[in-house]
Design a protein around this motif. Sequence first.
Motif, PDB file in Angstrom:
ATOM      1  N   LEU A  47       0.827  -1.206   0.000  1.00 12.92           N
ATOM      2  CA  LEU A  47       0.000   0.000   0.000  1.00 12.92           C
ATOM      3  C   LEU A  47       0.865   1.262   0.000  1.00 12.92           C
ATOM      4  O   LEU A  47       0.610   2.190  -0.766  1.00 12.92           O
ATOM      5  CB  LEU A  47      -0.941  -0.003   1.207  1.00 12.92           C
ATOM      6  CG  LEU A  47      -1.916   1.162   1.315  1.00 12.92           C
ATOM      7  CD1 LEU A  47      -2.804   1.262   0.081  1.00 12.92           C
ATOM      8  CD2 LEU A  47      -2.759   1.012   2.574  1.00 12.92           C
ATOM      9  N   ARG A  48       1.903   1.294   0.825  1.00 14.97           N
ATOM     10  CA  ARG A  48       2.810   2.462   0.834  1.00 14.97           C
ATOM     11  C   ARG A  48       3.486   2.644  -0.520  1.00 14.97           C
ATOM     12  O   ARG A  48       3.589   3.759  -1.046  1.00 14.97           O
ATOM     13  CB  ARG A  48       3.874   2.300   1.928  1.00 14.97           C
ATOM     14  CG  ARG A  48       3.391   2.660   3.307  1.00 14.97           C
ATOM     15  CD  ARG A  48       4.552   2.732   4.298  1.00 14.97           C
ATOM     16  NE  ARG A  48       5.201   1.435   4.499  1.00 14.97           N
ATOM     17  CZ  ARG A  48       4.778   0.518   5.371  1.00 14.97           C
ATOM     18  NH1 ARG A  48       3.721   0.751   6.108  1.00 14.97           N
ATOM     19  NH2 ARG A  48       5.426  -0.620   5.492  1.00 14.97           N
ATOM     20  N   ARG A  51       1.045   3.912  -3.228  1.00 20.52           N
ATOM     21  CA  ARG A  51       0.785   5.347  -3.083  1.00 20.52           C
ATOM     22  C   ARG A  51       1.957   6.182  -3.582  1.00 20.52           C
ATOM     23  O   ARG A  51       1.763   7.211  -4.240  1.00 20.52           O
ATOM     24  CB  ARG A  51       0.460   5.673  -1.626  1.00 20.52           C
ATOM     25  CG  ARG A  51      -0.910   5.166  -1.220  1.00 20.52           C
ATOM     26  CD  ARG A  51      -1.195   5.371   0.237  1.00 20.52           C
ATOM     27  NE  ARG A  51      -2.580   5.013   0.535  1.00 20.52           N
ATOM     28  CZ  ARG A  51      -3.017   4.729   1.741  1.00 20.52           C
ATOM     29  NH1 ARG A  51      -2.198   4.769   2.785  1.00 20.52           N
ATOM     30  NH2 ARG A  51      -4.283   4.410   1.940  1.00 20.52           N
ATOM     31  N   ARG A  54       1.981   6.008  -7.414  1.00 12.75           N
ATOM     32  CA  ARG A  54       0.909   6.842  -7.971  1.00 12.75           C
ATOM     33  C   ARG A  54       1.312   8.313  -7.965  1.00 12.75           C
ATOM     34  O   ARG A  54       1.078   9.039  -8.937  1.00 12.75           O
ATOM     35  CB  ARG A  54      -0.388   6.665  -7.185  1.00 12.75           C
ATOM     36  CG  ARG A  54      -1.087   5.358  -7.455  1.00 12.75           C
ATOM     37  CD  ARG A  54      -2.437   5.293  -6.790  1.00 12.75           C
ATOM     38  NE  ARG A  54      -3.357   6.187  -7.488  1.00 12.75           N
ATOM     39  CZ  ARG A  54      -4.469   6.663  -6.958  1.00 12.75           C
ATOM     40  NH1 ARG A  54      -4.812   6.349  -5.725  1.00 12.75           N
ATOM     41  NH2 ARG A  54      -5.253   7.450  -7.642  1.00 12.75           N
ATOM     42  N   ASP A  55       1.927   8.734  -6.884  1.00 10.15           N
ATOM     43  CA  ASP A  55       2.384  10.118  -6.781  1.00 10.15           C
ATOM     44  C   ASP A  55       3.446  10.409  -7.844  1.00 10.15           C
ATOM     45  O   ASP A  55       3.383  11.425  -8.533  1.00 10.15           O
ATOM     46  CB  ASP A  55       2.928  10.384  -5.375  1.00 10.15           C
ATOM     47  CG  ASP A  55       3.281  11.840  -5.166  1.00 10.15           C
ATOM     48  OD1 ASP A  55       2.449  12.710  -5.478  1.00 10.15           O
ATOM     49  OD2 ASP A  55       4.403  12.097  -4.684  1.00 10.15           O
ATOM     50  N   SER A  70      -1.723   3.490 -13.823  1.00 14.87           N
ATOM     51  CA  SER A  70      -2.321   4.391 -12.834  1.00 14.87           C
ATOM     52  C   SER A  70      -3.680   3.868 -12.372  1.00 14.87           C
ATOM     53  O   SER A  70      -4.001   3.915 -11.185  1.00 14.87           O
ATOM     54  CB  SER A  70      -2.471   5.802 -13.404  1.00 14.87           C
ATOM     55  OG  SER A  70      -1.208   6.361 -13.645  1.00 14.87           O
ATOM     56  N   ALA A  74      -4.647   2.620  -8.586  1.00 12.63           N
ATOM     57  CA  ALA A  74      -5.795   3.171  -7.857  1.00 12.63           C
ATOM     58  C   ALA A  74      -6.712   2.051  -7.371  1.00 12.63           C
ATOM     59  O   ALA A  74      -7.180   2.075  -6.220  1.00 12.63           O
ATOM     60  CB  ALA A  74      -6.560   4.144  -8.752  1.00 12.63           C
ATOM     61  N   GLU A  77      -5.008   0.203  -4.475  1.00 10.93           N
ATOM     62  CA  GLU A  77      -5.103   0.981  -3.241  1.00 10.93           C
ATOM     63  C   GLU A  77      -6.502   0.869  -2.646  1.00 10.93           C
ATOM     64  O   GLU A  77      -6.660   0.657  -1.432  1.00 10.93           O
ATOM     65  CB  GLU A  77      -4.757   2.440  -3.515  1.00 10.93           C
ATOM     66  CG  GLU A  77      -4.768   3.304  -2.269  1.00 10.93           C
ATOM     67  CD  GLU A  77      -4.345   4.737  -2.517  1.00 10.93           C
ATOM     68  OE1 GLU A  77      -4.453   5.528  -1.568  1.00 10.93           O
ATOM     69  OE2 GLU A  77      -3.900   5.073  -3.640  1.00 10.93           O
ATOM     70  N   SER A 110      10.115   4.115  -6.638  1.00  5.40           N
ATOM     71  CA  SER A 110       8.799   3.670  -6.185  1.00  5.40           C
ATOM     72  C   SER A 110       8.284   2.516  -7.048  1.00  5.40           C
ATOM     73  O   SER A 110       7.590   1.626  -6.565  1.00  5.40           O
ATOM     74  CB  SER A 110       7.807   4.825  -6.182  1.00  5.40           C
ATOM     75  OG  SER A 110       7.687   5.395  -7.474  1.00  5.40           O
TER      76      SER A 110
END
Length: 124
Positions: A47-48, A51, A54-55, A70, A74, A77, A110
């Motif tokens: 999950l981290r 995120r 995605r950022d 993307s 989403a 998440e 990431s």
Amino acid sequence: MATADERGNGIHIGSVQGAFAIGNHNTVTHNEGQAVPVGDPAQEELLRAVRALRDDLSRAVESPQITALSGELAETEAEIADSGAAGPGRLARLRTALADAGAVVGLLASGAAVSQAVAALAGG
């Protein structure tokens, strides 16, 4: 709160907030704004990483592969937040989307973190 209508029939409910049930033997669960806790450290790490990726992807040049990735990020998440874990099917779709967007994902730390977390959860 419950009243008869003009003819003396029925029930009128003015307003309701939250959840409610009418009738016998009903059960209501209301989780407004509350995420399901993630108990598995591997799912928390995924999950981290999701995120963070995605950022990072929000600043990447759009392509069909980035758009698809993307979307999968989403949905991953949301699935983890809703149920506490990403299921095998979700992990497989995420792995495919990562591979399809490999050129961009490979440049991002990431992206490597998500790939590693998926591999750990999906078994390789």
